[in-house]
Design a protein around this motif. Structure first.
Motif, PDB file in Angstrom:
ATOM      1  N   ALA A  67      -3.484   3.616  52.068  1.00  0.00           N
ATOM      2  CA  ALA A  67      -2.265   4.189  52.657  1.00  0.00           C
ATOM      3  C   ALA A  67      -1.050   4.006  51.748  1.00  0.00           C
ATOM      4  CB  ALA A  67      -1.987   3.558  54.016  1.00  0.00           C
ATOM      5  N   LEU A  68      -1.181   3.122  50.745  1.00  0.00           N
ATOM      6  CA  LEU A  68      -0.074   2.856  49.819  1.00  0.00           C
ATOM      7  C   LEU A  68      -0.179   3.672  48.540  1.00  0.00           C
ATOM      8  CD1 LEU A  68       0.135  -1.019  50.282  1.00  0.00           C
ATOM      9  CD2 LEU A  68       1.813   0.666  51.063  1.00  0.00           C
ATOM     10  N   ASP A  69      -1.165   4.567  48.477  1.00  0.00           N
ATOM     11  CA  ASP A  69      -1.305   5.446  47.319  1.00  0.00           C
ATOM     12  C   ASP A  69      -0.026   6.271  47.149  1.00  0.00           C
ATOM     13  OD1 ASP A  69      -3.140   6.949  45.294  1.00  0.00           O
ATOM     14  OD2 ASP A  69      -2.252   8.526  46.533  1.00  0.00           O
ATOM     15  N   ARG A  70       0.470   6.324  45.930  1.00  0.00           N
ATOM     16  CA  ARG A  70       1.771   6.952  45.686  1.00  0.00           C
ATOM     17  C   ARG A  70       1.816   8.409  46.136  1.00  0.00           C
ATOM     18  NH1 ARG A  70       6.416   5.621  43.831  1.00  0.00           N
ATOM     19  NH2 ARG A  70       7.795   7.101  42.813  1.00  0.00           N
ATOM     20  N   ILE A  99      -1.472  -6.897  47.910  1.00  0.00           N
ATOM     21  CA  ILE A  99      -2.473  -6.164  48.692  1.00  0.00           C
ATOM     22  C   ILE A  99      -3.184  -5.124  47.834  1.00  0.00           C
ATOM     23  CG2 ILE A  99      -2.712  -4.451  50.542  1.00  0.00           C
ATOM     24  CD1 ILE A  99      -0.569  -6.114  52.083  1.00  0.00           C
ATOM     25  N   VAL A 100      -2.423  -4.329  47.090  1.00  0.00           N
ATOM     26  CA  VAL A 100      -3.063  -3.259  46.310  1.00  0.00           C
ATOM     27  C   VAL A 100      -3.831  -3.802  45.113  1.00  0.00           C
ATOM     28  CG1 VAL A 100      -1.351  -1.544  47.019  1.00  0.00           C
ATOM     29  CG2 VAL A 100      -1.037  -2.755  44.867  1.00  0.00           C
ATOM     30  N   MET A 101      -3.476  -5.027  44.664  1.00  0.00           N
ATOM     31  CA  MET A 101      -4.153  -5.600  43.495  1.00  0.00           C
ATOM     32  C   MET A 101      -5.274  -6.562  43.867  1.00  0.00           C
ATOM     33  SD  MET A 101      -2.755  -3.970  41.098  1.00  0.00           S
ATOM     34  CE  MET A 101      -3.467  -4.804  39.673  1.00  0.00           C
ATOM     35  N   LEU A 111      -2.568   3.912  42.323  1.00  0.00           N
ATOM     36  CA  LEU A 111      -3.751   3.067  42.488  1.00  0.00           C
ATOM     37  C   LEU A 111      -4.763   3.242  41.356  1.00  0.00           C
ATOM     38  CD1 LEU A 111      -4.365   3.339  46.339  1.00  0.00           C
ATOM     39  CD2 LEU A 111      -2.965   1.685  45.083  1.00  0.00           C
ATOM     40  N   GLN A 112      -4.969   4.462  40.941  1.00  0.00           N
ATOM     41  CA  GLN A 112      -5.929   4.700  39.863  1.00  0.00           C
ATOM     42  C   GLN A 112      -5.457   4.066  38.558  1.00  0.00           C
ATOM     43  OE1 GLN A 112      -7.029   8.809  39.432  1.00  0.00           O
ATOM     44  NE2 GLN A 112      -8.456   8.421  37.745  1.00  0.00           N
ATOM     45  N   GLY A 113      -4.158   4.164  38.305  1.00  0.00           N
ATOM     46  CA  GLY A 113      -3.609   3.585  37.082  1.00  0.00           C
ATOM     47  C   GLY A 113      -3.633   2.065  37.072  1.00  0.00           C
ATOM     48  N   LEU A 114      -3.747   1.453  38.252  1.00  0.00           N
ATOM     49  CA  LEU A 114      -3.754  -0.003  38.343  1.00  0.00           C
ATOM     50  C   LEU A 114      -5.158  -0.598  38.177  1.00  0.00           C
ATOM     51  CD1 LEU A 114      -1.298  -0.522  41.344  1.00  0.00           C
ATOM     52  CD2 LEU A 114      -0.832  -0.882  38.910  1.00  0.00           C
ATOM     53  N   GLU A 115      -6.186   0.225  38.275  1.00  0.00           N
ATOM     54  CA  GLU A 115      -7.560  -0.269  38.206  1.00  0.00           C
ATOM     55  C   GLU A 115      -7.844  -1.134  36.975  1.00  0.00           C
ATOM     56  OE1 GLU A 115      -9.820  -0.154  40.497  1.00  0.00           O
ATOM     57  OE2 GLU A 115      -8.764   1.144  41.901  1.00  0.00           O
ATOM     58  N   ASN A 122       5.176  -4.489  35.426  1.00  0.00           N
ATOM     59  CA  ASN A 122       3.788  -4.300  35.007  1.00  0.00           C
ATOM     60  C   ASN A 122       3.084  -5.628  34.768  1.00  0.00           C
ATOM     61  OD1 ASN A 122       3.733  -1.540  35.199  1.00  0.00           O
ATOM     62  ND2 ASN A 122       4.123  -1.166  33.037  1.00  0.00           N
ATOM     63  N   GLU A 123       3.843  -6.617  34.291  1.00  0.00           N
ATOM     64  CA  GLU A 123       3.249  -7.933  34.068  1.00  0.00           C
ATOM     65  C   GLU A 123       2.960  -8.619  35.397  1.00  0.00           C
ATOM     66  OE1 GLU A 123       1.459 -10.995  32.240  1.00  0.00           O
ATOM     67  OE2 GLU A 123       2.051  -9.080  31.355  1.00  0.00           O
ATOM     68  N   VAL A 124       3.838  -8.409  36.395  1.00  0.00           N
ATOM     69  CA  VAL A 124       3.578  -8.937  37.740  1.00  0.00           C
ATOM     70  C   VAL A 124       2.276  -8.357  38.280  1.00  0.00           C
ATOM     71  CG1 VAL A 124       4.392  -9.057  40.130  1.00  0.00           C
ATOM     72  CG2 VAL A 124       6.026  -9.293  38.256  1.00  0.00           C
ATOM     73  N   LEU A 125       2.099  -7.052  38.107  1.00  0.00           N
ATOM     74  CA  LEU A 125       0.887  -6.393  38.592  1.00  0.00           C
ATOM     75  C   LEU A 125      -0.356  -6.925  37.882  1.00  0.00           C
ATOM     76  CD1 LEU A 125       2.326  -2.787  38.881  1.00  0.00           C
ATOM     77  CD2 LEU A 125       1.483  -4.177  40.776  1.00  0.00           C
ATOM     78  N   ARG A 126      -0.245  -7.176  36.593  1.00  0.00           N
ATOM     79  CA  ARG A 126      -1.382  -7.745  35.855  1.00  0.00           C
ATOM     80  C   ARG A 126      -1.737  -9.123  36.397  1.00  0.00           C
ATOM     81  NH1 ARG A 126       1.456  -5.331  31.436  1.00  0.00           N
ATOM     82  NH2 ARG A 126       0.251  -3.626  30.495  1.00  0.00           N
ATOM     83  N   LEU A 127      -0.718  -9.922  36.676  1.00  0.00           N
ATOM     84  CA  LEU A 127      -0.963 -11.256  37.239  1.00  0.00           C
ATOM     85  C   LEU A 127      -1.593 -11.142  38.629  1.00  0.00           C
ATOM     86  CD1 LEU A 127       2.312 -13.152  36.212  1.00  0.00           C
ATOM     87  CD2 LEU A 127      -0.007 -13.584  35.380  1.00  0.00           C
ATOM     88  N   MET A 128      -1.105 -10.203  39.431  1.00  0.00           N
ATOM     89  CA  MET A 128      -1.692  -9.992  40.757  1.00  0.00           C
ATOM     90  C   MET A 128      -3.171  -9.632  40.635  1.00  0.00           C
ATOM     91  SD  MET A 128       0.506 -10.358  43.325  1.00  0.00           S
ATOM     92  CE  MET A 128       2.269 -10.298  43.716  1.00  0.00           C
ATOM     93  N   GLY A 129      -3.502  -8.841  39.614  1.00  0.00           N
ATOM     94  CA  GLY A 129      -4.882  -8.413  39.412  1.00  0.00           C
ATOM     95  C   GLY A 129      -5.810  -9.506  38.959  1.00  0.00           C
ATOM     96  N   ARG A 130      -5.245 -10.649  38.548  1.00  0.00           N
ATOM     97  CA  ARG A 130      -6.032 -11.826  38.160  1.00  0.00           C
ATOM     98  C   ARG A 130      -6.033 -12.890  39.253  1.00  0.00           C
ATOM     99  NH1 ARG A 130      -3.105 -14.170  33.269  1.00  0.00           N
ATOM    100  NH2 ARG A 130      -4.640 -15.823  33.660  1.00  0.00           N
TER     101      ARG A 130
END
Length: 382
Positions: free
Chosen positions: A360-363, A295-297, A186-190, A266-274
């Protein structure tokens, strides 16, 4: 504890197994189809590869590609059986437990071997459509019913699959519901996450294939062009069928729509974050990894609900929306339109997900719980 993993070559498996690094357990992996490649991500694991073919003769790939009948004939003599290799490795390694992943690929095929070792603990993990879809196919269902009585422990990515397992003979200990690939950093996804007022993406998973129903989603948005004019519509993971539909429909002319094929996680996660809204639609799945990523993004999820799996974490209309009929584009249109009209409080839903689901999804938290479950198995070894 020595654990022999039996799994296909899959990112879910690698992410899950990575949780066991520095756990004190000695881990082995038998690659079910023998990709022939070792995986750096799980370099701490003893990886059993290169076992499948007796002779890697010149021209084997050419024959496999161009002369299927000849390849099948040669493999009668050239291909070793998974069951024989597993038996050999059990004798060599003397594991305390075998952990197999996916019923019809890595679990049912090894039943006869496991029957010979009744004192060897057997752990099974189900993913996605592993049980929900395949229980409707006669041969797979039969395999399921024959295998479950011999399994001692089970992990799943949703409660629904535990019920299916019990209905088909599982009497072992259920170790719980966990993300198939472990948790999230989670911290790395911020850094990938935008504030709500800067999000302008409607993100759509583009898989059609065997279970996916992305085309129904695309049909649903066709009549919502004006209401979606302020969104950037991005389709990701689009397969051939989805791309062909886009190219042949009027949405292909929309200036705010882009369609991408397979992209890195990682690109999927970036898109989720936008993304303000995420849509995933299929007729069969567990708790999809992309739903958890949304959910996490901080994206508001609209997700199909096969067998009630999604409803285990999404309260319809509150922290997401449930698609009950994934083949009905009119239903999907109504759901999306209601959100665009402001009938659902997106910000409130995302806040709920952050407070009650994301943490709850924190690695590290997931990993801690997973290792605790393996300790349960270890305590019960004779």
């Amino acid at each position: 504890m020595k654990i022999l993993m039996v799994s296909i070559f899959a990112p879910h498996f690698f992410n899950w197994t990575e949780q066991l690094e520095d756990s004190g357990h000695e881990i082995y992996w038998l690659d079910v189809f023998d990709s022939g490649a070792e995986v750096d991500q799980i370099s701490f694991v003893h990886q059993i590869t290169g076992w499948r073919y007796r002779w890697n003769y010149p021209g084997r790939y050419f024959i496999k590609k161009n002369f299927t009948w000849l390849n099948r004939f040669l493999n009668i003599f050239n291909e070793r059986k998974l069951q024989n290799i597993l038996e050999k490795k059990i004798e060599e390694i003397k594991p305390d437990a075998v952990h197999s992943f996916v019923m019809y690929l890595g679990t049912a095929p090894i039943l006869d071997v496991m029957k010979k070792h009744p004192n060897l603990k057997w752990i099974y993990s189900s993913w996605g459509s592993d049980l929900y879809y395949y229980r409707h196919l006669k041969d797979f269902h039969k395999d399921m019913q024959q295998t479950f009585p011999y399994i001692d422990y089970m992990f799943a990515d949703c409660k629904r699959d535990h019920v299916i397992a019990q209905e088909n003979g599982f009497k072992g200990e259920f170790l719980g519901v966990f993300p198939g690939g472990g948790g999230f950093d989670l911290q790395g996804l911020e850094p990938f996450m935008l504030d709500a007022d800067k999000r302008d993406v409607l993100l759509i998973k583009g898989y059609q294939g065997k279970h996916g129903k992305s085309i129904e989603v695309l049909k649903a948005i066709e009549e919502l062009q004006l209401k979606l004019k302020n969104y950037k519509i991005i389709i990701f993971g689009a397969d051939k069928e989805t791309k062909e539909h886009v190219e042949s429909s009027k949405i292909n002319e929309w200036p705010n729509l882009k369609c991408y094929g397979k992209i890195e996680r990682n690109e999927v996660l970036r898109l989720m974050g936008r993304s303000r809204i995420y849509i995933g639609n299929s007729t069969s799945d567990g708790l999809p990894n992309t739903l958890l990523e949304a959910i996490v993004m901080g994206a508001f999820p609209i997700q199909s609900n096969p067998g009630g799996a999604t409803a285990e974490i999404i309260k319809d209309g509150m922290n997401g929306m449930l698609i009950q009929n994934p083949t009905n584009s009119s239903e999907i249109k109504e759901i999306l339109e209601s959100i665009l009209n402001g009938d659902a409080d997106i910000d409130k839903g995302v806040k709920y997900n952050f407070e009650y689901l994301r943490t709850a999804l924190d690695r590290e938290k997931v990993k801690e719980r997973v290792l605790e479950k393996y300790r349960i198995v270890e305590k019960n070894i004779n």
